[in-house]
Design an enzyme around this catalytic site. Structure first.
Site, short mmCIF file in Angstrom:
data_model
loop_
_atom_site.label_atom_id
_atom_site.label_comp_id
_atom_site.label_asym_id
_atom_site.label_seq_id
_atom_site.Cartn_x
_atom_site.Cartn_y
_atom_site.Cartn_z
N ASP A 16 23.66 18.45 27.81
CA ASP A 16 22.64 17.67 28.45
C ASP A 16 21.86 18.34 29.50
OD1 ASP A 16 21.14 15.41 29.02
OD2 ASP A 16 22.51 14.44 29.90
N GLU A 57 17.33 20.90 29.11
CA GLU A 57 18.16 20.22 27.87
C GLU A 57 18.33 21.39 26.90
OE1 GLU A 57 17.10 15.75 27.89
OE2 GLU A 57 15.52 17.13 27.05
N ASP A 82 21.47 13.68 23.56
CA ASP A 82 20.68 12.52 23.46
C ASP A 82 19.31 12.78 23.82
OD1 ASP A 82 20.00 12.63 26.43
OD2 ASP A 82 22.03 12.23 26.83
N ASP A 131 26.28 14.79 30.65
CA ASP A 131 25.50 14.31 31.81
C ASP A 131 26.04 14.48 33.21
OD1 ASP A 131 22.99 12.48 32.67
OD2 ASP A 131 24.70 11.43 33.44
N HIS A 205 -6.42 46.09 35.32
CA HIS A 205 -6.21 47.29 36.26
C HIS A 205 -7.38 47.69 36.72
CE1 HIS A 205 -8.30 49.80 33.01
NE2 HIS A 205 -7.75 48.90 32.18
N GLU A 281 -2.90 46.94 25.96
CA GLU A 281 -4.33 46.85 25.29
C GLU A 281 -4.24 46.88 23.75
OE1 GLU A 281 -6.94 45.31 25.01
OE2 GLU A 281 -8.27 46.16 26.66
#
Length: 401
Positions: A16, A57, A82, A131, A205, A281
């Site tokens: 969880d 999660e 859940d 949880d 740049h 690039e």
């Protein structure tokens, strides 16, 4: 061959995550149980700073799988969460639309071979152990501490082990039919408060000797450094960014002109420079070092094809814009996951900056030819928790005047 037939053990991973603010202070929790007895074998929890529920999660899932793998890499694992979003995305029934989720899902899939892991959605009341671990981690983070196993009280959840052990024999409650995820709201239809976005500040740049001559200068050329004018531009950018005080990390293309620009800025900001290969690039192949007119004269057919289609590559094994777009998008996704909720300076080049802006706008590939991007200019894109992006700045050169 199934995991069971290879002699591995059988585990249940319950995971969880939570965020107090979404995005806000976030943490995850996970417990690994013996599938036969329900006995908790390992726990994991961590405060992860500012993040969304979904990120927390996913981080809980990854931690739970890693804890199970440490116990037995040949184990058969059933994951119970859940979070319908995570379960449906990991099983492939839902597409992963948010760029910040994709690298996390990909990471989760690398812990075990796919055939060893299955997923099940469970109601929140059946996920109390994980949880509580997540909340303990968030509480520890609030105190400026890290969660420690010795402080765990999650195992005090009465009946958790028995429920896990009996889950195979007792049919789980039937969940409501899973609806397809709603498309992210756009523009004025979006919620008023989407929390703190992840903001990528895009810096082209500073000038090199080739820049004023408008020559093709990509990944496959001479890799020029900054000219004296380019260094002055980098110093001017550094000054304005230092005055604003919003940059929290600096990431650069590996090419020399970008790295020199990034180092000058980072030094002023007191930050380190991280390199990302995906920000380099385009490789312009045989066109490297030539002007547009020279390419038109020598390679007219190839140039026309390149201008007409993003899938066309420059002469001599260059890189198409479609290929550049894929690698830039992958780097974007990784950066959004790493720096969720933060403001990051990316020092890169013309094509990557234009590509990030184009993707944020949902604009067609030909829009790359319709944007002006000066040396040492600043642009910015904000990415929100619902998957939307907002272009906040483009080609700002006010700091150079």
């Amino acid at each position: 061959m199934s995991a069971g037939s290879r002699g591995g053990r059988r585990f249940v991973v319950e995971a969880d995550g939570g965020s107090r603010g979404n995005p806000g202070p976030a943490g995850y929790g996970a417990v690994v149980r013996d599938a036969a007895t329900g006995e908790p074998l390992a726990e994991a929890a961590e405060f992860i700073g500012t993040a969304t529920n979904n990120v927390a999660e996913y981080r809980g899932l990854i931690a739970g799988l890693r804890a199970a793998h440490a116990l037995d890499p040949d184990a058969e694992v059933q994951v119970r969460m859940d979070s319908k979003l995570v379960v449906e995305q990991m099983t492939g029934r839902w597409k992963i639309k948010h760029p910040g989720m994709r690298p996390l899902a990909a990471e989760a899939k690398t812990v075990f071979p796919p055939e060893q892991v299955s997923y099940e959605w469970i109601p929140r009341e059946r996920n109390k152990h994980a949880d509580r671990l997540a909340n303990e981690a968030m509480d520890a983070g609030k105190r400026g501490e890290q969660w420690e196993p010795s402080r765990s009280t999650a195992a005090l959840d009465v009946g958790g082990a028995a429920e896990a052990a009996g889950a195979a024999a007792v049919e789980a409650p039937v969940a409501e039919p899973l609806a397809a995820p709603r498309a992210a709201a756009v523009g004025w239809a979006a919620p008023a408060d989407l929390g703190t976005p992840t903001t990528l500040v895009l810096l082209r740049h500073g000038e090199t000797a080739l820049t004023p001559q408008k020559r093709f200068s990509g990944s496959g050329g001479t890799d020029p450094g900054l000219s004296p004018a380019g260094r002055r531009q980098a110093e001017q950018v550094a000054a304005v960014l230092a005055a604003r005080g919003t940059i929290q990390a600096v990431v650069s293309s590996p090419l020399r002109r970008c790295h020199e620009t990034a180092e000058l800025v980072a030094r002023r900001l007191g930050l380190d420079v991280r390199t990302d290969e995906g920000l380099r690039e385009t490789d312009f192949g045989a066109w490297e070092g030539l002007t547009f007119a020279e390419v038109r004269d020598r390679y007219p057919v190839d140039l026309d094809a390149w201008l007409a289609s993003p899938k066309a590559a420059p002469t001599g094994g260059g890189e198409s814009f479609a290929h550049v777009s894929r690698r830039v998008a992958l780097s974007r996704d990784k950066l959004l996951a790493r720096y969720a909720g933060r403001t990051v300076l990316l020092v890169t080049h013309v094509t990557p900056v234009k590509t990030l802006v184009r993707l944020a706008l949902g604009a067609p590939p030909e829009s790359l030819f319709r944007m002006e991007l000066s040396a040492a200019s600043l642009s910015a894109v904000a990415y929100y928790g619902d998957g939307n992006a907002s272009v906040r700045l483009l080609n700002d050169t006010s700091h150079l005047r």
